[in-house]
Scaffold this active site. Sequence first.
Site, short mmCIF file in Angstrom:
data_model
loop_
_atom_site.label_atom_id
_atom_site.label_comp_id
_atom_site.label_asym_id
_atom_site.label_seq_id
_atom_site.Cartn_x
_atom_site.Cartn_y
_atom_site.Cartn_z
CD GLU A 389 -2.97 -0.73 -0.10
OE1 GLU A 389 -3.41 0.41 -0.29
OE2 GLU A 389 -3.21 -1.68 -0.86
CD1 TRP A 392 -1.01 0.12 -3.67
CD2 TRP A 392 -1.47 1.05 -5.64
NE1 TRP A 392 -1.68 -0.81 -4.43
CE2 TRP A 392 -1.98 -0.26 -5.64
CE3 TRP A 392 -1.65 1.83 -6.79
CZ2 TRP A 392 -2.64 -0.83 -6.73
CZ3 TRP A 392 -2.32 1.28 -7.88
CH2 TRP A 392 -2.80 -0.02 -7.85
CD1 TRP A 421 -16.97 13.57 -19.06
CD2 TRP A 421 -17.65 12.06 -17.57
NE1 TRP A 421 -15.95 12.66 -18.89
CE2 TRP A 421 -16.34 11.72 -17.98
CE3 TRP A 421 -18.28 11.25 -16.63
CZ2 TRP A 421 -15.66 10.62 -17.48
CZ3 TRP A 421 -17.60 10.14 -16.12
CH2 TRP A 421 -16.31 9.84 -16.56
CG ASN A 456 -7.81 3.08 -0.34
OD1 ASN A 456 -7.64 4.09 -1.00
ND2 ASN A 456 -7.61 1.86 -0.85
CD1 TRP A 474 -13.20 11.65 -15.17
CD2 TRP A 474 -11.59 12.20 -13.73
NE1 TRP A 474 -12.11 12.05 -15.90
CE2 TRP A 474 -11.11 12.39 -15.05
CE3 TRP A 474 -10.76 12.48 -12.65
CZ2 TRP A 474 -9.82 12.85 -15.30
CZ3 TRP A 474 -9.47 12.94 -12.91
CH2 TRP A 474 -9.02 13.12 -14.22
CD1 TRP A 497 -10.43 11.33 -6.87
CD2 TRP A 497 -12.36 10.92 -7.95
NE1 TRP A 497 -11.46 11.66 -6.03
CE2 TRP A 497 -12.65 11.42 -6.66
CE3 TRP A 497 -13.41 10.59 -8.79
CZ2 TRP A 497 -13.96 11.58 -6.20
CZ3 TRP A 497 -14.71 10.75 -8.35
CH2 TRP A 497 -14.98 11.24 -7.07
#
Length: 587
Positions: A389, A392, A421, A456, A474, A497
């Site tokens: 993690e 990342w 969108w 998360n 987004w 995202w």
Amino acid sequence: MAPQKRKSTSAGAEDASSKTKDTKRIKSEPSRYHPHAQQVEDFGIVLREFYPPEMSNERCAAYVNGTLERPIETLQKAYMVDSTVEQRNAIRANLAVVHWFKTDLRLHDNRGLQMAYQIAREHQVPLIGLYILSPEDLTAHLCSPARVDMTLRTLAQLKCDLSELDIPLYIETQEQRQDIPQRIVALCQQWGANHVYTNLEYEVDELRREAQLIRLCAENGIRFEAAHDTCVVTPGALSSQQGKQYAVYTPWYRAWLAFLHENPESLEIADDPGSNPGDARKHFAELFESKVPAAPANKTLSDEEATHLRRLYPAGEHEARRRLDAFLETKATAYDEDRNFMAGDHTSVLSPYFACGSLSARTAVVQARKANKNQLARNDPGFISWISEVAWRDFYKHVLVHWPFICMNKCFKPEFTNLQWEYDEDQFQAWCKGRTGFPIVDAAMRQLSHDAWMHNRARMVVSSFLSKDLLIDWRRGERYFMETLVDGDFASNHGGWGFGSSTGVDPQPYFRIFNPLRQSERFDPDGDYIRRWVPELREIEGPAIHAPYERGAGDLARQHGYPEPMVNHSERRQRALERYKRASQGQ
């Protein structure tokens, strides 16, 4: 990346002439940039006073194929130009050495600071700490009031720690961020400092600014050195067998582990600085009187918010390391099994400390490896999972460096820029306020509003819901997160995202759409997370907590003012699949 943190960033990275040209183009060819360009503008995707119109997908491709120079290459070129090398090599130490703090607010394991300290000690001259607060940067980069408060509190602790070593930390506010490079030169000239050290940040604006500083400092007889410190493995150090940058995490992570095995020096912890080698209190006494400024007016917390958040996230590297030790001792072994459950206290909550730099990722990995019997990829699955993690964070910064257009209001897969969108302000506000009628989504959004932080797994759920169920661009959600999170970090936020909206580096196809009900039942099985954050539903028992209107508890939910689901997930899933498919086919 308009909506974001814009930590140093972004579309604003394009120069003035490019901005003028793009402005003309977007008016004459709006579909080339976005089929709903005006809606994007009206919806507040980008802070236009700082950043130019959206770049074309063709320009993104130019960064990919190397036609356009990446900012990291601009930085490297600034170091390698013959005239710059000559000028820098001719510079000798003078009356002081400066370390410019940015998002590295710590003494422990700070490579740039240690390099500055070594030069100061070698020449027996004072070491000076410098921090420049830029209200423009805070606004342009969408820093939340919570993160600004965390930064200022961390600065206060850092100032005390440095003072105990007789090292001053000079802090000033610079209203015009474009003036920062020249101001650093002026301060160095004022203090007689011929060496400036700092740690690199990898967003576009920062890399270009540092390239400018290398040249500007050299022209003024000052040696500017920027260290790679933020990542455990330096961006650019890993590549596939074909010599390409990895765009998928799993093979990248295998390469990351192999690199650390073959290059153990990457995990060497930099020593803390000792007492100031020079007599700073004699020569720079006034710098010790420098005060930590108040937050800009647009970044302030209410007294109630400040009290709450300061209790949740005490500032400084001592607290960061205490939390790291406590997590590794008490929760890490169960991390692999429990980390996705949203109720309870299963994660480290160290992200606010990584974000402001009071804890280095390197220290976290080294301590976790030590707790795991000196293993990075074997032994206890809890430690292994947590190390992954932390990795990342490296991965998303590596992606940012190689594909810099993601720092310019574009996604990793630019073709989805053209997706149809929605720009429904009422639905967006319902999502922000946790009033969607989907309990797990609403619980998560209320946690974010109250604690400036979110689990998360919850981040995945709400980002998928906004971009897939509501089909809202987004980038607006990305921006809202940055403006709210205490741990807002551009690369990680953008990466998250990208995952939730299927526009990023995630190798899974766009048809992976989270079902809020299934996520709720799986990762909050007893409904404890929902009951904590959605008090209207606390009286509901059993499985009905996950979907009260569909499971016979609608009257009770309505009685307490909880809304019905704003959309039908199955119908919206089908609509999202159709639109994503058209966009992926260039339609």
